[in-house]
Design a protein around this motif. Structure first.
Motif, PDB file in Angstrom:
ATOM      1  N   GLY A  78       2.544   5.362  -7.594  1.00 56.77           N
ATOM      2  CA  GLY A  78       1.448   5.354  -8.548  1.00 56.77           C
ATOM      3  C   GLY A  78       1.313   4.051  -9.316  1.00 56.77           C
ATOM      4  N   LEU A  79       2.103   3.050  -8.948  1.00 50.91           N
ATOM      5  CA  LEU A  79       2.037   1.721  -9.530  1.00 50.91           C
ATOM      6  C   LEU A  79       1.872   0.707  -8.399  1.00 50.91           C
ATOM      7  CD1 LEU A  79       5.068   2.007 -11.976  1.00 50.91           C
ATOM      8  CD2 LEU A  79       2.646   2.168 -12.603  1.00 50.91           C
ATOM      9  N   VAL A  80       1.305  -0.467  -8.692  1.00 52.66           N
ATOM     10  CA  VAL A  80       1.207  -1.509  -7.670  1.00 52.66           C
ATOM     11  C   VAL A  80       2.608  -2.075  -7.464  1.00 52.66           C
ATOM     12  CG1 VAL A  80       0.176  -3.702  -7.015  1.00 52.66           C
ATOM     13  CG2 VAL A  80      -1.170  -2.033  -8.307  1.00 52.66           C
ATOM     14  N   ALA A  81       3.177  -1.797  -6.299  1.00 53.98           N
ATOM     15  CA  ALA A  81       4.562  -2.166  -6.012  1.00 53.98           C
ATOM     16  C   ALA A  81       4.717  -2.385  -4.518  1.00 53.98           C
ATOM     17  CB  ALA A  81       5.514  -1.076  -6.497  1.00 53.98           C
ATOM     18  N   MET A  82       5.898  -2.867  -4.116  1.00 53.62           N
ATOM     19  CA  MET A  82       6.187  -3.125  -2.700  1.00 53.62           C
ATOM     20  C   MET A  82       7.448  -2.367  -2.308  1.00 53.62           C
ATOM     21  SD  MET A  82       6.942  -6.811  -0.806  1.00 53.62           S
ATOM     22  CE  MET A  82       5.230  -7.263  -0.452  1.00 53.62           C
ATOM     23  N   GLN A  83       7.487  -1.887  -1.081  1.00 55.28           N
ATOM     24  CA  GLN A  83       8.672  -1.185  -0.580  1.00 55.28           C
ATOM     25  C   GLN A  83       9.908  -2.066  -0.750  1.00 55.28           C
ATOM     26  OE1 GLN A  83       7.258  -0.357   3.381  1.00 55.28           O
ATOM     27  NE2 GLN A  83       6.780   1.781   2.887  1.00 55.28           N
ATOM     28  N   ILE A  93       0.832  -1.214   0.000  1.00 49.89           N
ATOM     29  CA  ILE A  93       0.000   0.000   0.000  1.00 49.89           C
ATOM     30  C   ILE A  93       0.860   1.255   0.000  1.00 49.89           C
ATOM     31  CG2 ILE A  93      -1.680   1.331   1.350  1.00 49.89           C
ATOM     32  CD1 ILE A  93      -2.696  -1.444   2.369  1.00 49.89           C
ATOM     33  N   GLU A  94       1.828   1.299   0.883  1.00 52.04           N
ATOM     34  CA  GLU A  94       2.635   2.520   1.026  1.00 52.04           C
ATOM     35  C   GLU A  94       3.449   2.794  -0.234  1.00 52.04           C
ATOM     36  OE1 GLU A  94       2.323   4.656   3.450  1.00 52.04           O
ATOM     37  OE2 GLU A  94       0.795   3.350   4.332  1.00 52.04           O
ATOM     38  N   GLU A  95       4.049   1.755  -0.806  1.00 51.48           N
ATOM     39  CA  GLU A  95       4.858   1.962  -2.008  1.00 51.48           C
ATOM     40  C   GLU A  95       3.983   2.314  -3.210  1.00 51.48           C
ATOM     41  OE1 GLU A  95       8.622   2.063  -4.047  1.00 51.48           O
ATOM     42  OE2 GLU A  95       7.963   2.193  -1.951  1.00 51.48           O
ATOM     43  N   ASP A  97      12.782  -2.494   0.790  1.00 50.49           N
ATOM     44  CA  ASP A  97      13.349  -3.267   1.898  1.00 50.49           C
ATOM     45  C   ASP A  97      12.509  -4.497   2.194  1.00 50.49           C
ATOM     46  OD1 ASP A  97      11.241  -1.614   2.995  1.00 50.49           O
ATOM     47  OD2 ASP A  97      11.997  -2.139   4.989  1.00 50.49           O
ATOM     48  N   CYS A  98      11.184  -4.358   2.069  1.00 48.92           N
ATOM     49  CA  CYS A  98      10.294  -5.502   2.286  1.00 48.92           C
ATOM     50  C   CYS A  98      10.450  -6.518   1.170  1.00 48.92           C
ATOM     51  CB  CYS A  98       8.847  -5.023   2.365  1.00 48.92           C
ATOM     52  SG  CYS A  98       7.650  -6.327   2.697  1.00 48.92           S
ATOM     53  N   LEU A  99      10.588  -6.043  -0.059  1.00 53.02           N
ATOM     54  CA  LEU A  99      10.749  -6.940  -1.201  1.00 53.02           C
ATOM     55  C   LEU A  99      12.029  -7.754  -1.086  1.00 53.02           C
ATOM     56  CD1 LEU A  99       9.399  -7.736  -3.873  1.00 53.02           C
ATOM     57  CD2 LEU A  99      10.755  -5.950  -4.987  1.00 53.02           C
ATOM     58  N   GLU A 100      13.114  -7.120  -0.628  1.00 53.14           N
ATOM     59  CA  GLU A 100      14.378  -7.839  -0.459  1.00 53.14           C
ATOM     60  C   GLU A 100      14.253  -8.942   0.583  1.00 53.14           C
ATOM     61  OE1 GLU A 100      17.313  -4.945   0.492  1.00 53.14           O
ATOM     62  OE2 GLU A 100      17.335  -4.044  -1.520  1.00 53.14           O
ATOM     63  N   VAL A 101      13.583  -8.627   1.695  1.00 52.87           N
ATOM     64  CA  VAL A 101      13.403  -9.636   2.742  1.00 52.87           C
ATOM     65  C   VAL A 101      12.501 -10.755   2.248  1.00 52.87           C
ATOM     66  CG1 VAL A 101      12.515 -10.050   5.061  1.00 52.87           C
ATOM     67  CG2 VAL A 101      13.806  -7.963   4.582  1.00 52.87           C
ATOM     68  N   MET A 102      11.460 -10.394   1.518  1.00 60.15           N
ATOM     69  CA  MET A 102      10.553 -11.390   0.971  1.00 60.15           C
ATOM     70  C   MET A 102      11.278 -12.335   0.014  1.00 60.15           C
ATOM     71  SD  MET A 102       7.180 -10.743  -1.372  1.00 60.15           S
ATOM     72  CE  MET A 102       5.706 -10.882  -0.413  1.00 60.15           C
ATOM     73  N   ASN A 103      12.153 -11.789  -0.815  1.00 61.32           N
ATOM     74  CA  ASN A 103      12.914 -12.624  -1.747  1.00 61.32           C
ATOM     75  C   ASN A 103      13.901 -13.529  -1.006  1.00 61.32           C
ATOM     76  OD1 ASN A 103      11.627 -11.617  -4.019  1.00 61.32           O
ATOM     77  ND2 ASN A 103      13.117  -9.975  -4.316  1.00 61.32           N
ATOM     78  N   GLU A 104      14.502 -13.010   0.066  1.00 62.76           N
ATOM     79  CA  GLU A 104      15.388 -13.849   0.880  1.00 62.76           C
ATOM     80  C   GLU A 104      14.606 -14.998   1.511  1.00 62.76           C
ATOM     81  OE1 GLU A 104      18.282 -13.581   4.854  1.00 62.76           O
ATOM     82  OE2 GLU A 104      17.420 -11.744   3.993  1.00 62.76           O
ATOM     83  N   LEU A 105      13.407 -14.691   1.988  1.00 57.63           N
ATOM     84  CA  LEU A 105      12.564 -15.716   2.588  1.00 57.63           C
ATOM     85  C   LEU A 105      12.155 -16.758   1.549  1.00 57.63           C
ATOM     86  CD1 LEU A 105      10.907 -16.744   5.027  1.00 57.63           C
ATOM     87  CD2 LEU A 105       9.064 -15.208   4.291  1.00 57.63           C
ATOM     88  N   ARG A 106      11.846 -16.307   0.343  1.00 58.89           N
ATOM     89  CA  ARG A 106      11.471 -17.228  -0.730  1.00 58.89           C
ATOM     90  C   ARG A 106      12.642 -18.152  -1.063  1.00 58.89           C
ATOM     91  NH1 ARG A 106      11.452 -17.170  -6.422  1.00 58.89           N
ATOM     92  NH2 ARG A 106       9.652 -18.277  -7.328  1.00 58.89           N
ATOM     93  N   ASP A 107      13.850 -17.615  -1.154  1.00 60.71           N
ATOM     94  CA  ASP A 107      15.031 -18.450  -1.413  1.00 60.71           C
ATOM     95  C   ASP A 107      15.216 -19.482  -0.307  1.00 60.71           C
ATOM     96  OD1 ASP A 107      15.516 -17.013  -3.707  1.00 60.71           O
ATOM     97  OD2 ASP A 107      17.045 -15.713  -2.809  1.00 60.71           O
TER      98      ASP A 107
END
Length: 335
Positions: free
Chosen positions: A243-248, A236-238, A250-260
């Protein structure tokens, strides 16, 4: 003395809903009155918008009902609380609708895409998908099978926008969704599966909470609802800022680390190799048998204008886990 209260109602028509969309949705949201339409023309519904109608059609489809007996991560788990493909879909839909609500996007469109995004999944999750790839020239994709289901096998004449969202809900599909509501489904899907797959892996004793990346615990908090809330807020915040559907970031980096981490410790762990070999054996045996005996395919999967291979794959891909295992045992005598 109890006095019965007489309620006064007001009829809401489709025109009322379309007018409210025009007044209340964000400028970049997808309005149902601007839909590219359906492959076959239909008269508008008197009460429901085009996207509300699609949501209802998907919810009542046979393909949607079959999700209750399809694998998310664990095949036919012994516990009652493990996630199935159906409960995953419902969680994706709730997360997607929350994001759409907070960003003033089209909620029924988001809900329809999320409800339909996984209907094309083969039995046994992504392993079943990999097994079917052996029979086609390129990668067999459940997203494309979802389109085939709703266009050919169980044609319900969905709008272009819903079909586009189903087509591109996976991050590896290019081009991406054409609507912001389709992009919301992409994020909702990843938020949902990372969160509940972690909980299921802990529940199954595959990992412990202490094994999780420290960055995930620091950024998202306790696994479960706090993770979902933190990831939704990051989208929501990003999105408001860009103006595009996106993610902050720092959160995206952590999410990708978690996915790995999940791929290494859960999805692709060495202990799953025997299970994967068995899935390939089951899927290949079923496809090979029905290729040799196409007249045994039920009439609902027989499209005599199509190739035998496509008809067989449609039938096998539509099976639930338990049905596929039962058919395989019948073919092999339980072996």
């Amino acid at each position: 003395v109890y006095k019965r209260q007489i309620l006064m109602f007001k009829r809401r028509t489709r025109e009322d809903a379309e007018r409210l969309e025009g007044e209340l949705l964000a400028p970049g949201a997808t309005r149902s009155i601007e839909s590219r339409g359906r492959e076959q023309f239909e008269e508008p519904d008197p009460y429901r918008t085009a996207f509300e109608r699609d949501r209802d059609r998907i919810l009542h489809s046979k393909a949607f009902r079959r999700l209750k007996h399809k694998t998310q991560v664990f095949i036919d788990p012994a516990g009652d609380h493990f996630v199935t493909r159906l409960t995953h879909t419902l969680q994706v839909t709730q997360i997607g609708r929350s994001i759409a609500t907070f960003l003033s996007l089209n909620e029924p469109l988001t809900e329809a895409i999320c409800l339909g995004h996984d209907v094309g999944h083969a039995p046994f999750g992504h392993t079943g998908e990999d097994a079917l790839t052996d029979y086609v020239d390129s990668e067999w994709l459940h997203s494309q099978q979802g389109l085939r289901i709703f266009r050919t096998l169980e044609p319900i004449n969905l709008t272009w926008e819903v079909l586009d969202g189903i087509r591109a809900h996976s991050w590896k599909i290019d081009p991406p969704p054409a609507t912001p509501e389709g992009m919301v489904c992409r994020f909702a899907d990843r938020i949902a599966y990372l969160t509940h797959d972690v909980l299921d892996a802990v529940r199954a004793g595959i990992i412990a909470e202490d094994d999780l990346p420290a960055a995930a615990l620091d950024r998202f908090g306790e696994p479960g609802s706090p993770w979902i809330a933190a990831m939704i807020e990051a989208v929501i915040e990003e999105s408001i800022v860009t103006g595009l559907v996106a993610m902050q970031e720092d959160c995206l980096e952590v999410m990708n680390e978690l996915r790995d981490f999940m791929f290494t410790r859960v999805y692709l762990r060495p202990e799953t190799e025997a299970h994967k070999r068995h899935v390939f054996t089951v899927i290949h045996a079923l496809v090979d048998y029905f290729l040799a005996n196409p007249t045994e395919i039920p009439d609902t999967y027989r499209n005599r204008d199509d190739t035998d291979l496509n008809q067989v794959i449609d039938y096998v891909a539509g099976m639930t886990d338990r049905y596929a295992l039962r058919e395989y045992e019948a073919l092999t005598g339980g072996g």
